[in-house]
Design a protein around this motif. Structure first.
Motif, PDB file in Angstrom:
ATOM      1  N   UNK B 168      21.990  -9.533  13.059  1.00 17.62           N
ATOM      2  CA  UNK B 168      21.369 -10.393  12.052  1.00 17.62           C
ATOM      3  C   UNK B 168      19.888 -10.035  11.962  1.00 17.62           C
ATOM      4  N   UNK B 169      19.496  -9.615  10.779  1.00 18.42           N
ATOM      5  CA  UNK B 169      18.159  -9.044  10.666  1.00 18.42           C
ATOM      6  C   UNK B 169      17.348  -9.709   9.558  1.00 18.42           C
ATOM      7  N   UNK B 170      16.065  -9.896   9.820  1.00 17.28           N
ATOM      8  CA  UNK B 170      15.130 -10.343   8.783  1.00 17.28           C
ATOM      9  C   UNK B 170      14.125  -9.218   8.561  1.00 17.28           C
ATOM     10  N   UNK B 171      13.720  -9.029   7.297  1.00 17.56           N
ATOM     11  CA  UNK B 171      12.726  -7.993   7.003  1.00 17.56           C
ATOM     12  C   UNK B 171      11.493  -8.671   6.396  1.00 17.56           C
ATOM     13  N   UNK B 172      10.337  -8.280   6.847  1.00 11.26           N
ATOM     14  CA  UNK B 172       9.095  -8.687   6.180  1.00 11.26           C
ATOM     15  C   UNK B 172       8.351  -7.404   5.855  1.00 11.26           C
ATOM     16  N   UNK B 173       8.056  -7.183   4.577  1.00 11.74           N
ATOM     17  CA  UNK B 173       7.431  -5.913   4.203  1.00 11.74           C
ATOM     18  C   UNK B 173       6.381  -6.103   3.126  1.00 11.74           C
ATOM     19  N   UNK B 174       5.582  -5.066   2.945  1.00  7.34           N
ATOM     20  CA  UNK B 174       4.489  -5.086   1.978  1.00  7.34           C
ATOM     21  C   UNK B 174       4.965  -4.412   0.693  1.00  7.34           C
ATOM     22  N   UNK B 175       5.248  -5.217  -0.332  1.00  8.89           N
ATOM     23  CA  UNK B 175       5.814  -4.636  -1.552  1.00  8.89           C
ATOM     24  C   UNK B 175       4.784  -3.868  -2.361  1.00  8.89           C
ATOM     25  N   UNK B 176       3.505  -3.982  -2.009  1.00  2.00           N
ATOM     26  CA  UNK B 176       2.497  -3.260  -2.792  1.00  2.00           C
ATOM     27  C   UNK B 176       2.128  -1.929  -2.147  1.00  2.00           C
ATOM     28  N   UNK B 177       2.803  -1.576  -1.078  1.00  2.00           N
ATOM     29  CA  UNK B 177       2.462  -0.346  -0.367  1.00  2.00           C
ATOM     30  C   UNK B 177       3.628   0.626  -0.481  1.00  2.00           C
ATOM     31  N   UNK B 178       3.333   1.854  -0.922  1.00  2.00           N
ATOM     32  CA  UNK B 178       4.399   2.831  -1.157  1.00  2.00           C
ATOM     33  C   UNK B 178       5.209   3.092   0.104  1.00  2.00           C
TER      34      UNK B 178
END
Lengths: 363, 384
Positions: B168-178
């Motif tokens: 079971x995984x959660x992702x947190x990422x920066x959508x403005x960074x390529x």
């Protein structure tokens, strides 16, 4: 000789502006052909044109209309993306000149539409409030562009705010705008000649607007809003007119900028870019179009010339900014400067020069 | 009168600019004509400065070592681009004026996407230590030392699944960074194929990266056992602190962007215990090459090298090996060097810091196995 003397001072002033741009263009072309101009300088020519157009168009809002706008980069990005998307889809099939011209026009039109959409609510505000709201709109545009995915296939455009797979493209489809990564692999099209033509068109439109009836109306709003309203000037109309023209040229500059690189990402168009253009305008003198041209050119080239200084580069750049600001604006320095000039003119060559000039005027 | 004076001054200034720009470089290019000029571009100032400076230091170390050996001599010049496309192109142009024959760069992805087509047009050999988008190596003159984003995302998902770290995984990422969205997209795809459940998929942007309470709250409520952070270390630090504050005790897995966590000044490193990251380089590794490199780096720069320094070090050695292989000499022009190196790159094998037996495909991508490391007692320890 007489014909020149009989010109209106404003026309004369405008001609100096065009002449300056043309002389710069010719000198650069000669240097390029002679092989004297290095790569670094050649690479900066198109960005210089872009920033000149941006500074001149922002000066229309800040200097002539008298409203502080901090969202210029937002309009630039709208123009840049719409022009670049058009260029990616169909520009390459046309002849470069036609495709590029159409891309510039599309960029200008879209930025103008956004200028109108944003201008209608924003221009109800004044002063600091207007500045803050334009800043907010600039950021909104940037964040939207950061999250948008655009694809193109045989069925036409596909949009999504989620990710590439949500576009649902068929086999012939290609992703044009890929979210934060933006547009990649774009064929370059901008040239210094195209940039110079755009600068001259911008100058032509904006300088003529300033000296026209509409321009006087816009300036009267700046100088005294109540008096202007009392004389029957339609404030909303003229404010909007200045704002839309300013936005539209920013959009065209955006296209020129975008097509100078093979990639385009929304990240570039943050408020730092807006502030950078505002710095050009303020340093060149608010309301002074020629100042904007010179300031944009000098201040864009300066950090690159300071590369030799390595780590101290941006420090020196900041110091130069402060020094230039004091030299241009501080009352004491201004007094000292006029004193200095009159001292020179009283002695020697300058005196003779003035004498000659007076004589020729008498003749 | 005043106007005329100001016009003259402005004209003089403009001429001065052009003139000193063109004389400056001719002096440079005559000096050191018997070395191969390696140019590099990276953010030496601004938010991503740690990467640019690491590359600068790592590359300099390798260049000094190679020059000490005798034989082929290199000279290195690093220009600042502040992680900005436009400035990167300017830096590239000024390196060209310097007489650059090989480009080791650029360090960050977005500028590299713009610079790579320029190098293809000028036929200058490009080897990027750390720019990871697959589009960078589209032309045949470009090669990468690091993994591409898709490979990294896929490798991360495979690693988590194969080692049974979590389902079971959660992702947190920066959508403005390529970089971040590139890894994220591929991780999600690979996770679905590997039977991993992505319960929360939260994004933030570069304007909105100081408060992560919402994202962490959502990840916590989803009941994920592992939080995947394909982001840079500064934001990761804040997220980890927020997780601690909310009492959310999940495993943390990241990619090479997390490399740098331990260098944050004033951060509570005890929170970083057991953070896992997929990176090709671990400074604690016991092999001789790494230990030598780390010792030398510490001695010269007083810092533990990160993955970017190691990538740059390997990059310089790859260029050196390829130069030896192809018989490149300092008097060749950049285009000839490029033609020779393009061919030689696919033939060499390099035992570097970031992988044993690295080989390059003609496509420009590198072939090596990713390593995972874990933070234990404030240091990286290889997993497995």
């Amino acid at each position: 000789m007489n014909a020149i003397k009989n010109l209106k001072p404003s026309t004369c002033n405008n001609l100096i502006n065009y002449g300056m741009v043309l002389v710069f263009y010719i000198v650069v072309q000669i240097l390029v052909n002679a092989g004297v101009l290095n790569n670094s300088m050649q690479g900066m020519l198109v960005p210089i044109c872009t920033y000149v157009v941006l500074a001149v168009s922002l000066n229309l809002t800040v200097g002539i209309l008298g409203e502080l706008s901090l969202g210029h980069a937002g309009f630039m990005s709208v123009g840049a993306f719409s022009g670049a998307i058009f260029w990616m889809i169909s520009g390459s099939q046309m002849s470069p000149v036609v495709g590029f011209t159409l891309a510039i026009m599309i960029g200008g039109i879209f930025a103008g539409i956004f200028g109108a959409l944003i201008g209608i609510p924003v221009l109800r505000l004044r002063g600091d409030y207007l500045a803050i709201v334009t800043l907010a709109f600039g950021e909104i545009i940037k964040n939207l562009l950061n999250a948008i995915y655009v694809g193109w296939d045989s069925n036409g455009f596909h949009f999504s705010m989620k990710d590439v797979s949500a576009l649902g493209l068929d086999e012939s489809g290609e992703v044009i705008v890929n979210g934060a990564i933006g547009i990649t692999g774009m064929p370059k099209a901008s040239t210094f000649t195209a940039g110079t033509i755009l600068v001259i068109i911008t100058l032509f439109v904006i300088l003529n607007l300033i000296t026209s009836r509409a321009g006087r109306a816009i300036m009267s709003i700046r100088d005294n809003r109540i008096a202007a309203e009392a004389t029957g000037i339609n404030i909303t109309k003229y404010k909007l007119m200045a704002f839309i023209i300013s936005a539209s040229f920013a959009g065209m500059a955006g296209v020129l900028y975008a097509l100078n690189f093979s990639t385009l990402a929304a990240k570039k168009f943050d408020y730092n870019t807006s502030i950078l253009v505002l710095v050009f305008v303020v340093l060149g003198g608010i309301g002074n179009i020629r100042g904007s041209i010179i300031a944009a050119t000098v201040l864009y080239v300066l950090p690159e010339l300071l590369r030799e200084l390595q780590d101290y580069r941006m420090l020196i750049y900041a110091v130069v900014l402060i020094a230039m600001m004091i030299f241009n604006q501080s009352p004491q320095v201004l007094a000292w400067r006029s004193n200095f000039v009159s001292k020179i003119s009283r002695s020697g060559i300058a005196a003779r020069f003035i004498k000659q000039k007076r004589q020729s005027e008498e003749v | 009168m005043k106007k005329a004076l100001s016009m003259v001054l402005a004209a003089a200034m403009a001429f001065g600019c052009v003139a000193c720009g063109s004389t400056g470089n001719s002096k440079e290019s005559t000096a050191n004509s018997n070395t191969i000029k390696i140019g590099s571009i990276g953010p030496l100032t601004g938010g991503a400065a740690i990467y640019g400076n690491a590359v600068k230091n790592g590359a300099q170390l390798a260049v000094d070592e190679i020059n000490a050996k005798g034989g082929l001599q290199f000279s290195l010049r690093v220009e600042d681009d502040e992680n900005d496309v436009e400035k990167s192109i300017n830096a590239y142009n000024s390196l060209k004026d310097w007489g650059m024959q090989v480009l080791l760069g650029t360090v960050t992805t977005q500028p590299c996407l713009a610079v790579a087509p320029e190098t293809a047009q000028d036929n200058i050999f490009l080897l990027t230590p750390s720019a990871s988008a697959p589009e960078i190596v589209a032309e045949d003159n470009a090669f990468q030392v690091c993994f591409t984003d898709p490979n990294l995302g896929t490798a991360a998902a495979e690693y988590i699944a194969d080692h049974n770290l979590a389902t079971k995984i959660a992702i947190i990422y920066d959508s403005s960074e390529a970089y971040s969205s590139g890894v994220h997209d591929n991780f999600k795809q690979a996770a679905a194929e590997k039977g991993l459940e992505v319960l929360a998929d939260e994004a933030f942007t570069s304007d909105n990266k100081t408060d992560f309470s919402v994202q962490v709250q959502k990840a916590k409520n989803s009941g994920a056992e592992l939080v995947f952070l394909p982001i840079y270390y500064n934001e990761a630090n804040l997220i980890i602190q927020e997780m601690n504050k909310q009492g959310y005790d999940a495993a943390i897995f990241g990619c090479d962007g997390l490399d740098g966590l331990l260098t944050i000044k004033g951060a509570d490193t005890s929170l970083f215990e057991d953070v896992m990251l997929l990176t090709p380089f671990a400074a604690d590794s016991s092999d001789e090459l790494t230990q030598n490199f780390v010792a030398k780096y510490k001695e010269t720069y007083g810092d533990t090298p990160n993955q970017f320094a190691a990538d740059a070090y390997d990059g310089v050695y790859a260029i050196w090996t390829a130069c030896e292989q192809a018989g490149v000499t300092a008097d060749m022009d950049a285009s000839d060097v490029c033609d020779k190196l393009k061919e030689a790159m696919t033939q060499i094998t390099l035992n570097g810091l970031t992988g044993e037996g690295m080989k390059w495909e003609a496509s420009g991508e590198v072939n090596k196995t990713p390593k995972a490391v874990k933070i234990v007692n404030g240091a990286y320890v290889s997993m497995e």
